[in-house]
Design a protein around this motif. Structure first.
Motif, PDB file in Angstrom:
ATOM      1  N   SER A 166      28.376  52.633  59.372  1.00  0.00           N
ATOM      2  CA  SER A 166      29.006  53.902  58.987  1.00  0.00           C
ATOM      3  C   SER A 166      30.450  53.703  58.506  1.00  0.00           C
ATOM      4  CB  SER A 166      28.976  54.889  60.156  1.00  0.00           C
ATOM      5  OG  SER A 166      29.696  54.357  61.248  1.00  0.00           O
ATOM      6  N   HIS A 167      30.998  52.519  58.699  1.00  0.00           N
ATOM      7  CA  HIS A 167      32.354  52.213  58.247  1.00  0.00           C
ATOM      8  C   HIS A 167      32.358  51.388  56.957  1.00  0.00           C
ATOM      9  CE1 HIS A 167      33.958  53.775  61.967  1.00  0.00           C
ATOM     10  NE2 HIS A 167      33.063  53.060  62.624  1.00  0.00           N
ATOM     11  N   ALA A 168      31.255  51.370  56.258  1.00  0.00           N
ATOM     12  CA  ALA A 168      31.127  50.550  55.051  1.00  0.00           C
ATOM     13  C   ALA A 168      32.187  50.888  54.007  1.00  0.00           C
ATOM     14  CB  ALA A 168      29.729  50.708  54.459  1.00  0.00           C
ATOM     15  N   PHE A 169      32.632  52.125  53.951  1.00  0.00           N
ATOM     16  CA  PHE A 169      33.615  52.522  52.937  1.00  0.00           C
ATOM     17  C   PHE A 169      34.982  51.887  53.163  1.00  0.00           C
ATOM     18  CE2 PHE A 169      30.522  55.901  52.168  1.00  0.00           C
ATOM     19  CZ  PHE A 169      30.434  55.811  50.788  1.00  0.00           C
ATOM     20  N   GLU A 170      35.143  51.192  54.272  1.00  0.00           N
ATOM     21  CA  GLU A 170      36.379  50.458  54.510  1.00  0.00           C
ATOM     22  C   GLU A 170      36.358  49.104  53.801  1.00  0.00           C
ATOM     23  OE1 GLU A 170      36.778  50.299  58.770  1.00  0.00           O
ATOM     24  OE2 GLU A 170      36.784  52.484  58.930  1.00  0.00           O
ATOM     25  N   ASN A 171      35.202  48.714  53.266  1.00  0.00           N
ATOM     26  CA  ASN A 171      35.049  47.440  52.590  1.00  0.00           C
ATOM     27  C   ASN A 171      35.269  47.616  51.086  1.00  0.00           C
ATOM     28  OD1 ASN A 171      33.244  45.445  51.014  1.00  0.00           O
ATOM     29  ND2 ASN A 171      33.428  44.502  53.040  1.00  0.00           N
ATOM     30  N   GLU A 172      36.125  46.779  50.520  1.00  0.00           N
ATOM     31  CA  GLU A 172      36.479  46.871  49.100  1.00  0.00           C
ATOM     32  C   GLU A 172      35.274  46.710  48.174  1.00  0.00           C
ATOM     33  OE1 GLU A 172      39.263  44.414  45.910  1.00  0.00           O
ATOM     34  OE2 GLU A 172      39.406  43.961  48.043  1.00  0.00           O
ATOM     35  N   HIS A 173      34.408  45.733  48.461  1.00  0.00           N
ATOM     36  CA  HIS A 173      33.231  45.517  47.614  1.00  0.00           C
ATOM     37  C   HIS A 173      32.284  46.714  47.670  1.00  0.00           C
ATOM     38  CE1 HIS A 173      34.309  41.206  47.477  1.00  0.00           C
ATOM     39  NE2 HIS A 173      33.707  41.272  46.310  1.00  0.00           N
ATOM     40  N   TYR A 174      32.130  47.292  48.845  1.00  0.00           N
ATOM     41  CA  TYR A 174      31.233  48.433  48.989  1.00  0.00           C
ATOM     42  C   TYR A 174      31.721  49.608  48.138  1.00  0.00           C
ATOM     43  CZ  TYR A 174      28.122  51.843  51.087  1.00  0.00           C
ATOM     44  OH  TYR A 174      27.152  52.798  51.270  1.00  0.00           O
ATOM     45  N   CYS A 175      33.019  49.857  48.162  1.00  0.00           N
ATOM     46  CA  CYS A 175      33.591  50.951  47.362  1.00  0.00           C
ATOM     47  C   CYS A 175      33.483  50.655  45.870  1.00  0.00           C
ATOM     48  CB  CYS A 175      35.041  51.184  47.761  1.00  0.00           C
ATOM     49  SG  CYS A 175      35.209  51.862  49.418  1.00  0.00           S
ATOM     50  N   MET A 176      33.692  49.392  45.487  1.00  0.00           N
ATOM     51  CA  MET A 176      33.556  49.008  44.088  1.00  0.00           C
ATOM     52  C   MET A 176      32.117  49.247  43.623  1.00  0.00           C
ATOM     53  SD  MET A 176      34.434  45.305  42.340  1.00  0.00           S
ATOM     54  CE  MET A 176      35.827  45.135  43.427  1.00  0.00           C
ATOM     55  N   MET A 177      31.153  48.924  44.477  1.00  0.00           N
ATOM     56  CA  MET A 177      29.745  49.149  44.147  1.00  0.00           C
ATOM     57  C   MET A 177      29.469  50.632  43.934  1.00  0.00           C
ATOM     58  SD  MET A 177      27.848  46.600  46.774  1.00  0.00           S
ATOM     59  CE  MET A 177      27.803  44.833  46.519  1.00  0.00           C
ATOM     60  N   ARG A 178      30.001  51.469  44.816  1.00  0.00           N
ATOM     61  CA  ARG A 178      29.813  52.918  44.688  1.00  0.00           C
ATOM     62  C   ARG A 178      30.338  53.406  43.349  1.00  0.00           C
ATOM     63  NH1 ARG A 178      33.978  55.671  47.941  1.00  0.00           N
ATOM     64  NH2 ARG A 178      35.106  54.859  46.174  1.00  0.00           N
ATOM     65  N   ASP A 179      31.530  52.945  42.964  1.00  0.00           N
ATOM     66  CA  ASP A 179      32.120  53.359  41.693  1.00  0.00           C
ATOM     67  C   ASP A 179      31.270  52.890  40.511  1.00  0.00           C
ATOM     68  OD1 ASP A 179      34.157  54.455  43.214  1.00  0.00           O
ATOM     69  OD2 ASP A 179      35.569  52.812  42.821  1.00  0.00           O
ATOM     70  N   GLN A 180      30.771  51.651  40.583  1.00  0.00           N
ATOM     71  CA  GLN A 180      29.928  51.133  39.504  1.00  0.00           C
ATOM     72  C   GLN A 180      28.628  51.926  39.386  1.00  0.00           C
ATOM     73  OE1 GLN A 180      29.586  47.021  40.752  1.00  0.00           O
ATOM     74  NE2 GLN A 180      31.004  46.378  39.133  1.00  0.00           N
ATOM     75  N   ILE A 181      28.026  52.241  40.519  1.00  0.00           N
ATOM     76  CA  ILE A 181      26.787  53.026  40.509  1.00  0.00           C
ATOM     77  C   ILE A 181      27.030  54.371  39.824  1.00  0.00           C
ATOM     78  CG2 ILE A 181      25.166  54.293  41.985  1.00  0.00           C
ATOM     79  CD1 ILE A 181      25.469  51.864  43.975  1.00  0.00           C
ATOM     80  N   ASN A 182      28.125  55.035  40.178  1.00  0.00           N
ATOM     81  CA  ASN A 182      28.428  56.341  39.581  1.00  0.00           C
ATOM     82  C   ASN A 182      28.651  56.237  38.074  1.00  0.00           C
ATOM     83  OD1 ASN A 182      28.198  57.732  41.997  1.00  0.00           O
ATOM     84  ND2 ASN A 182      30.348  57.464  42.511  1.00  0.00           N
TER      85      ASN A 182
END
Length: 158
Positions: free
Chosen positions: A132-148
């Motif tokens: 549930s804390h995945a959004f604290e990870n830089e790669h995870y957030c970068m992936m979210r932005d790329q998906i969008n």
């Protein structure tokens, strides 16, 4: 066409709490299903870097910044080159060890991106279920932005 990301967890991870940084280093197999046939597309450790690299290249093609990009696999001498020309995407694999180049597949660019985004998003959501804390990870957030960004391109919003 369908795509599936299979993650091979390391033995020392079994029975321990989920750790995103360790998970991103695991080996990933990308499988492609075309015309009812399963084919291994690529395999690499440090899979977060591979996924981010593929997504970045696809975004750059949409943005007309590039028509070609290469992603190197880890723990092997394989390189995958993605070439866009007239709405088609050609993916070739270069084996650095013996110098062999093999055409892996040719398909419509939009079909490949839609398939990739569907699996990338499924993978991304599965991580959040584990941490549930995945959004604290830089790669995870970068992936979210790329998906969008890629979803917006596929849906014609951009």
């Amino acid at each position: 066409m369908r795509m599936k990301f299979e993650i091979e967890l390391y033995e020392d991870m079994m029975g321990k709490p989920f750790c995103l940084d360790t998970y991103f280093n695991c080996r990933m197999n990308i499988l492609i299903y075309q015309n009812g046939v399963e084919k291994e597309f690529c395999t690499s450790t440090f899979h977060a870097v591979i996924l981010v690299g593929i997504a970045k290249g696809l975004i750059e093609i949409y943005d007309d910044e590039k028509s070609k990009f290469t992603v190197e696999m880890y723990e092997s001498t394989l390189e995958y080159t993605f070439t866009y020309f007239q709405k088609l995407l050609t993916i070739t694999r270069y084996e650095g060890y013996n110098g062999e180049t093999v055409e892996m597949m040719k398909c419509r660019f939009d079909d490949f991106v839609a398939t990739f985004v569907t699996e990338y998003e499924r993978y991304h959501k599965a991580i959040l279920k584990q941490d549930s804390h995945a959004f604290e990870n830089e790669h995870y957030c970068m992936m979210r932005d790329q998906i969008n960004i890629l979803k917006n391109h596929v849906n014609g919003v951009i």
